[in-house]
Design a protein around this motif. Structure first.
Motif, PDB file in Angstrom:
ATOM      1  N   LEU A  90     -15.913  70.079  80.863  1.00  0.00           N
ATOM      2  CA  LEU A  90     -16.370  68.639  80.584  1.00  0.00           C
ATOM      3  C   LEU A  90     -17.343  68.707  79.499  1.00  0.00           C
ATOM      4  N   LEU A 146      -8.860  64.285  85.893  1.00  0.00           N
ATOM      5  CA  LEU A 146      -9.087  63.554  87.204  1.00  0.00           C
ATOM      6  C   LEU A 146      -9.229  64.843  88.230  1.00  0.00           C
ATOM      7  N   LEU A 193     -12.654  66.305  87.925  1.00  0.00           N
ATOM      8  CA  LEU A 193     -13.675  65.395  88.576  1.00  0.00           C
ATOM      9  C   LEU A 193     -13.702  65.336  90.047  1.00  0.00           C
ATOM     10  N   LEU A 250     -15.489  68.472  91.164  1.00  0.00           N
ATOM     11  CA  LEU A 250     -16.987  68.327  91.071  1.00  0.00           C
ATOM     12  C   LEU A 250     -17.460  67.381  92.229  1.00  0.00           C
ATOM     13  N   LEU A 251     -16.551  66.578  92.782  1.00  0.00           N
ATOM     14  CA  LEU A 251     -16.839  65.528  94.017  1.00  0.00           C
ATOM     15  C   LEU A 251     -16.777  66.122  95.274  1.00  0.00           C
TER      16      LEU A 251
END
Length: 395
Positions: free
Chosen positions: A128, A159, A162, A165-166
């Motif tokens: 990112l 997506l 992300l 990361l979550l």
């Protein structure tokens, strides 16, 4: 006297195994590629160190998350001194848990040889922030390779990054959210995030594999390279491999991930009973098309062309390919048997377990790196027959 007879049989059996192993390794038709693989990882140690670090990272995550450590004395490495008191299982007690991991290890040589979580979280951050220009290289490669559809692929990758990361945040905060969301809802959320993060974790592993293949290719050709340029070059080659990786992701999601996720939303009886069969099918698919990934990584080919090249490769080199698969299977089966025996003997000695898994991560990383480098060498040696038809990498 009679008590020493079983020990003698065991010693003779061990000597027989070692002699058989030596005969196989020194007199097989792919010994040149195997020797070149050793020289390659000796020159570029990052090949096996990468696999070792990723494997060790995953072990640490599992150890910290699932191992009940009551106090620091549980990690006392002096537990190793009690080896004579350990119970060493017979082969018949542990053999059932070794073939499937060994099969997946063999398949990983041709697809994705390691689990990238939890280091995939760091990789998602690097992507990112455009570390070494990789994010930009990815966007440009996807746009050039797939046109408009490249943006859709990029969106899926973004997506899933992300979600990666979550993923640790969701698992970390899960107990505290139990008062806000019903337990079933929390499980559904975590399963959905995990399934989405799997896409990035898998594709990251594929990119790492493509990068290491290009490192091996540089060794074969005897060329030097600048590190950042090689990272970006591997990203461009990754855009070609993405066609095949997308099929693997789709099939894996359909037969492995999707049933597990749906089980949190509806009742699917015996969903875990089908998991070993699904894993065997996935490994079989990858091995059946073993040269597709490396063909796409090294040539400007479409997926259809790579499939045709794979059929030709297998037809012309079936013997050597069979020998290579056998040698891969022997090594992975051997280390899986060692792992199963030692883990069973260690039992609840956490200090000894930590030390063994640390050693096992580096042992497996070295074997995986060696076999991957050997596979690249073997593929290039077999390709000499089609050298005049070869589509050289153009960008």
């Amino acid at each position: 006297m009679w008590q020493s007879v079983p020990r003698l049989y065991g010693l003779y059996g061990l000597l027989g195994i070692c002699a058989g192993y030596a005969l196989v390794m020194f007199f097989n038709p792919v010994r040149r590629a195997l020797a070149d693989g050793f020289r390659c990882i000796g020159r570029y140690k990052r090949i096996w160190i990468t696999f070792s670090l990723l494997g060790f990272g995953y072990f640490v995550f599992q150890f910290v998350t699932f191992t009940p450590i009551r106090n620091w004395s549980d990690l006392d490495l002096a537990q190793i001194a009690s080896l004579s008191q350990w119970y060493w299982p017979r082969f018949t007690e542990i053999w059932r848990e070794t073939p499937l991991p060994a099969l997946e290890g063999v398949a990983g040589i041709f697809d994705n040889a390691t689990t990238t979580y939890p280091l995939s979280v760091v990789a998602a951050v690097f992507m990112l922030v455009n570390w070494r220009g990789l994010h930009g290289a990815l966007v440009r490669a996807l746009r050039k390779r797939y046109g408009f559809w490249g943006y859709l692929v990029y969106l899926i990758l973004l997506l899933s990054a992300l979600a990666s990361l979550l993923k640790p945040i969701v698992f970390w905060r899960l107990p505290e959210w139990s008062g806000l969301v019903p337990a079933a809802g929390l499980l559904r959320i975590s399963a959905t995030v995990d399934a989405a993060a799997f896409i990035f974790e898998y594709l990251l592993g594929v990119y790492i594999q493509v990068y290491l293949i290009t490192v091996c290719l540089a060794w074969i050709k005897g060329v030097s390279f600048e590190e950042g340029e090689l990272f970006r070059f591997a990203m461009r080659r990754f855009s070609y491999v993405l066609e095949w990786a997308g099929i693997v992701v789709a099939v894996s999601t359909l037969i492995v991930r999707l049933p597990l996720v749906l089980a949190y939303f509806t009742n699917i009886p015996g969903v875990l009973d089908y998991l070993p069969v699904a894993r065997v099918l996935m490994s079989g698919l990858i091995i059946a098309f073993c040269s597709v990934q490396i063909s796409l990584a090294l040539h400007n080919e479409t997926l259809i062309e790579a499939m045709r090249a794979h059929v030709q490769f297998v037809r012309q080199n079936a013997g050597r390919l069979g020998w290579f698969l056998t040698i891969c299977g022997l090594h992975f089966l051997g280390i899986m048997i060692c792992d199963a025996v030692i883990r069973s003997a260690i039992a609840d000695r956490l200090g000894a377990l930590f030390l063994w898994k640390f050693s096992f991560a580096f042992l497996r990383g070295m074997i995986t790196g060696w076999l991957l480098a050997s596979w690249v060498c073997l593929f290039r040696q077999c390709e000499n027959r089609r050298i005049n038809q070869e589509k050289w990498i153009q960008y």
